[in-house]
Structures are given as C-alpha cells and as structure tokens.
Design a protein around this motif. Sequence first.
Motif, PDB file in Angstrom:
ATOM      1  N   GLU A  67      18.850  -9.339  20.413  1.00 23.47           N
ATOM      2  CA  GLU A  67      18.930  -9.445  18.921  1.00 23.47           C
ATOM      3  C   GLU A  67      18.302  -8.706  17.928  1.00 23.47           C
ATOM      4  O   GLU A  67      18.461  -8.429  16.415  1.00 23.47           O
ATOM      5  CB  GLU A  67      18.272 -10.685  18.891  1.00 23.47           C
ATOM      6  CG  GLU A  67      18.483 -11.409  17.564  1.00 23.47           C
ATOM      7  CD  GLU A  67      20.730 -11.139  17.090  1.00 23.47           C
ATOM      8  OE1 GLU A  67      21.059 -12.061  18.113  1.00 23.47           O
ATOM      9  OE2 GLU A  67      20.947 -11.480  15.660  1.00 23.47           O
ATOM     10  N   ALA A  68      17.196  -8.597  18.044  1.00 25.59           N
ATOM     11  CA  ALA A  68      15.944  -7.934  17.575  1.00 25.59           C
ATOM     12  C   ALA A  68      17.364  -6.114  17.610  1.00 25.59           C
ATOM     13  O   ALA A  68      17.218  -5.675  16.340  1.00 25.59           O
ATOM     14  CB  ALA A  68      15.304  -7.395  18.234  1.00 25.59           C
ATOM     15  N   TYR A  69      17.819  -5.840  18.010  1.00 29.64           N
ATOM     16  CA  TYR A  69      18.548  -4.603  18.228  1.00 29.64           C
ATOM     17  C   TYR A  69      19.842  -4.604  17.622  1.00 29.64           C
ATOM     18  O   TYR A  69      19.991  -3.740  16.267  1.00 29.64           O
ATOM     19  CB  TYR A  69      18.452  -3.502  19.332  1.00 29.64           C
ATOM     20  CG  TYR A  69      17.216  -4.093  20.596  1.00 29.64           C
ATOM     21  CD1 TYR A  69      16.876  -2.621  20.023  1.00 29.64           C
ATOM     22  CD2 TYR A  69      17.331  -4.210  21.710  1.00 29.64           C
ATOM     23  CE1 TYR A  69      15.698  -2.701  20.560  1.00 29.64           C
ATOM     24  CE2 TYR A  69      16.696  -4.039  23.059  1.00 29.64           C
ATOM     25  CZ  TYR A  69      15.855  -3.343  22.203  1.00 29.64           C
ATOM     26  OH  TYR A  69      14.650  -2.594  23.705  1.00 29.64           O
ATOM     27  N   TYR A  70      20.463  -6.197  17.524  1.00 27.02           N
ATOM     28  CA  TYR A  70      21.363  -5.880  16.306  1.00 27.02           C
ATOM     29  C   TYR A  70      20.957  -5.853  15.053  1.00 27.02           C
ATOM     30  O   TYR A  70      21.356  -5.329  14.318  1.00 27.02           O
ATOM     31  CB  TYR A  70      22.384  -7.505  16.752  1.00 27.02           C
ATOM     32  CG  TYR A  70      23.414  -7.494  17.943  1.00 27.02           C
ATOM     33  CD1 TYR A  70      22.479  -6.988  18.742  1.00 27.02           C
ATOM     34  CD2 TYR A  70      24.404  -7.429  17.741  1.00 27.02           C
ATOM     35  CE1 TYR A  70      23.707  -7.006  20.218  1.00 27.02           C
ATOM     36  CE2 TYR A  70      25.112  -7.502  18.883  1.00 27.02           C
ATOM     37  CZ  TYR A  70      24.891  -7.061  20.116  1.00 27.02           C
ATOM     38  OH  TYR A  70      25.984  -7.055  20.670  1.00 27.02           O
ATOM     39  N   VAL A  71      19.723  -6.503  14.420  1.00 28.39           N
ATOM     40  CA  VAL A  71      18.973  -7.225  13.559  1.00 28.39           C
ATOM     41  C   VAL A  71      19.179  -5.078  12.944  1.00 28.39           C
ATOM     42  O   VAL A  71      19.472  -4.834  11.778  1.00 28.39           O
ATOM     43  CB  VAL A  71      18.329  -7.426  13.136  1.00 28.39           C
ATOM     44  CG1 VAL A  71      17.244  -7.316  12.115  1.00 28.39           C
ATOM     45  CG2 VAL A  71      18.343  -8.933  13.858  1.00 28.39           C
ATOM     46  N   GLU A  72      18.571  -4.674  13.931  1.00 21.20           N
ATOM     47  CA  GLU A  72      17.990  -3.140  13.216  1.00 21.20           C
ATOM     48  C   GLU A  72      19.124  -2.298  13.042  1.00 21.20           C
ATOM     49  O   GLU A  72      19.126  -1.399  12.395  1.00 21.20           O
ATOM     50  CB  GLU A  72      17.007  -3.004  14.584  1.00 21.20           C
ATOM     51  CG  GLU A  72      16.615  -0.721  14.451  1.00 21.20           C
ATOM     52  CD  GLU A  72      15.989  -0.715  15.834  1.00 21.20           C
ATOM     53  OE1 GLU A  72      15.081  -1.193  16.579  1.00 21.20           O
ATOM     54  OE2 GLU A  72      16.076   0.491  16.211  1.00 21.20           O
ATOM     55  N   LEU A  73      19.675  -2.096  13.915  1.00 21.19           N
ATOM     56  CA  LEU A  73      21.069  -1.592  13.763  1.00 21.19           C
ATOM     57  C   LEU A  73      22.473  -1.960  12.582  1.00 21.19           C
ATOM     58  O   LEU A  73      23.019  -1.377  12.563  1.00 21.19           O
ATOM     59  CB  LEU A  73      22.000  -1.163  15.270  1.00 21.19           C
ATOM     60  CG  LEU A  73      21.208  -0.128  16.319  1.00 21.19           C
ATOM     61  CD1 LEU A  73      21.317  -0.700  17.646  1.00 21.19           C
ATOM     62  CD2 LEU A  73      20.576   1.171  16.070  1.00 21.19           C
ATOM     63  N   GLY A  74      21.572  -2.858  12.099  1.00 25.61           N
ATOM     64  CA  GLY A  74      22.913  -3.983  10.897  1.00 25.61           C
ATOM     65  C   GLY A  74      23.807  -4.566  11.549  1.00 25.61           C
ATOM     66  O   GLY A  74      24.950  -4.153  10.749  1.00 25.61           O
ATOM     67  N   LEU A  75      23.991  -5.119  12.660  1.00 27.63           N
ATOM     68  CA  LEU A  75      25.080  -5.875  13.290  1.00 27.63           C
ATOM     69  C   LEU A  75      25.392  -6.633  12.974  1.00 27.63           C
ATOM     70  O   LEU A  75      24.070  -7.594  12.854  1.00 27.63           O
ATOM     71  CB  LEU A  75      24.736  -5.475  14.978  1.00 27.63           C
ATOM     72  CG  LEU A  75      25.559  -3.940  15.562  1.00 27.63           C
ATOM     73  CD1 LEU A  75      25.058  -3.381  16.748  1.00 27.63           C
ATOM     74  CD2 LEU A  75      27.086  -3.873  15.005  1.00 27.63           C
TER      75      LEU A  75
END
Length: 380
Positions: A93-101
């Motif tokens: 999830e944190a990567y989704y947030v970071e990449l603006g997904l």
Amino acid sequence: MWPNERLINMFGIEVPIIQAPMAGSAFSDMVVAVSEAGGLGSLACALLSVEQARRELETIRRKTRRPINVNFFCHPQPRSEPAREMNWRRRLEAYYVELGLEHNAAVLSSNRTPFDDKMCDLVLEFQPEVVSFHFGLPERNLLVRVRKTGAKIISSATAVDEARWLEDQGCDAIVAQSYEAGGHRGMFLTQDVSTQVGTMALVPQVVDAVKVPVIAAGGIADARGIVAAFALGAVAVQIGTAYLHCPEAQISPMYREALKNAKDNETAITNVFTGRPARGIVNRLVREVGPMSDAVPEFPLAAAAVAPLRAKSEMAGSADFTPLWSGQAARLNRELPAAELTRQLAEETQEKLRFLETMASPDVLAQAAALATVGRPVSR
Ligand SMILES: Cc1cc2nc3c(=O)[nH]c(=O)nc-3n(C[C@H](O)[C@H](O)[C@H](O)COP(=O)(O)O)c2cc1C
C-alpha cells in the motif's frame, strides 16, 4: 567432437548449447539465431497467449528448419484466496501512495497460465523437436499428446529427488537447474529455497542418480563453465543470463544496464514478484519487502498487485519494481549477437578441451613430473 554426444544426437543439433527459454525476454529472433548457429533455440510460452505463441512459432518455422525447443510452465492453478491477496495488496500500500496510484487502481490478473489443451494443440500443430517444462510436468493426458508428436520431453530438476521423479515420468533428458540460475527455480517437490544446491554439487549427483542425459544450468556463461559442466558429467548446458546481453533479447534499456553492472553478489532468490522463488538482481522491492516474503499469494497471483507499481515506476525511468531476472554470472557477459555468442562459446569450449587433452598427454605429464622435482630438497 564433444566429450559426450548423446544429447546432440538425440536432439539433432550440432553444439551442446541450449539457449534457455526466458519468458518475456527471448522470442523468435533469438530462437532462430541460436538454432541456426547449431545450438538449440528455446521459445518460452509462459507469458504468451496462444495467438502470440502461434505468431512466434510461424516466424521461427519460416526462418529455420533446425530443431527448436518450446517451453511451458506447468504450475498448479492457484487457489483464489481473496484475504491473502488483500493482505499482499496492503503490504504494498505505501508504494501505491508514494507513486500516486489510486487505492483501487486496477490490479491486472496475472497472465502466466500453465500448459493446457490449447497450448498442447499448438505443439501438435508446430511439432517442435523438443518440448520443455518448468515446475514439474503437466497432467498425464497432455504429456501423452505431446509425446505422440515425437517431441523429446525435458524438464528442470533442482534436486536429485526431482530428477528421479522426472525420469520415472518418462522425461528424455533432465535440466539440472542449480542455485546460481537466473529466473524462476523449476523446483516442484519442495518450496524450500534454503536447501537448494549449487551446480558443482547438483550436476554430478543428478548424473549418478538417473540414466537419462543431464543438462547443466545455472551460472554457466563461458567456455570455462561449459568444460566444467562436461567434467561434472553433463552432456550439454542450458544458458540463460549470458543470452540476455545479446541484441536479440527483448529487454528494456534499464534491465540491460542493470545486467551489465550486476556484480556476482548482487542477485538474490526472491518470491516478491510472482509468489515463486526466482533469482534476480536486488532492487528496491526485493530489498524492502523480500527477498522471501511470507505475505505473497500463490504463484502467479503475487504479480498482479506488483504490476501497477512496476508500470508507473518504469514510466518514470525506475526499475525499483521490475523483476530483473539474472543468474549469478551476469558479469561474465559479452554483448554479441546470439548466433555469434553460440559459435564463440562452442569454439572456445573446443579449444579449452583440446588444451586440457594436451596437458593430460603422457609426454606433458612426464615433463611436468620432471619439472616438479627440480629444486626439491633431497630427502635424507
Ligand atoms: C530472464 C529469465 C527468464 C526465464 N524464464 C524461464 C522460462 O520461461 N522457462 C524456463 O524453463 N526457464 C526459465 N528461466 C530459467 C532458465 O531456463 C535457466 O534455468 C537459467 O537461466 C540458467 O541460469 P543462468 O541464467 O545463470 O544461465 C529463465 C531465466 C531467466 C534469466
């Protein structure tokens, strides 16, 4: 002349070099180049639809009459476990947030389908001389249909037990795939990567355990490796990573660059990209979530939640979430067209074998023995 011509004769090839099937990276250009150079070119179908595979095979058959290998994954269909998949998605999830997904960004379903009736029809249509499988063998009725085409059937073993099992099921030859190998491990009787075996120990033990010819795979990238494989009792080698440096490999510039710079100790076996252990260059996802994660859903379902991360970060020029499959010998690369690489490997192996033969001749051994005594203190 080769130290052992059993496999060359069985497959009808000239040099004992198999270009490893590499799903997503090697297609018809590579297969044609290697087979035309006298080796065995391999088309991996794990990531191809039946239509894509048909197009590749049409091109291959149009461009070469030489023997080819067509390769399939034959993993069991994964059970759908929504809770586990959701948990995996939360882990990322944190990567989704970071990449603006978007939180609900479409998660593509994974397209790695196991060998089935439709792919089997394709085998019947194109009649490849060799059909190889990864993760064991497909169900009996499919195997019987493949065998009826006259194709030689091979599969990967990562341990002696797996090699014996494959021989019992009627495989014509076995690929001994070692710990060093790039890409997915063909392991199917165990999922324990901590006990996986390296080339030096695996090949001779498999050779001793089975009667069918054994092909060495894993970390072999030059004539030294091929000669060593023969010394261990293999009759041929299957080489993957070294062929990724060829212009025919269809890989991104980022992947190519990573391979070029990969040091011997910069790969790891990881399950974070697909749910099954595979060796690749360590990047951000492997470092931060893996290399082995207990949270991954069954193969190949893990790939679906990674796909949007990969797509978004690749657009920004980053390989943080891209599987960079590579064996441990990426550094032994040379950037040559696949046919030239195949020919060079064969010639250099022959040279090395001739050299070793000369070294072992009685004259040379006598000279060496004489030299060894010079200067030795006289024993009293
Ligand atoms: C990029 C890549 C993709 C691979 N895909 C497949 C595949 O689709 N089917 C298969 O049987 N093996 C696959 N393998 C494993 C190879 O068959 C072989 O075991 C391995 O490349 C040998 O080790 P090496 O890379 O050190 O030469 C793949 C390997 C790599 C590097």
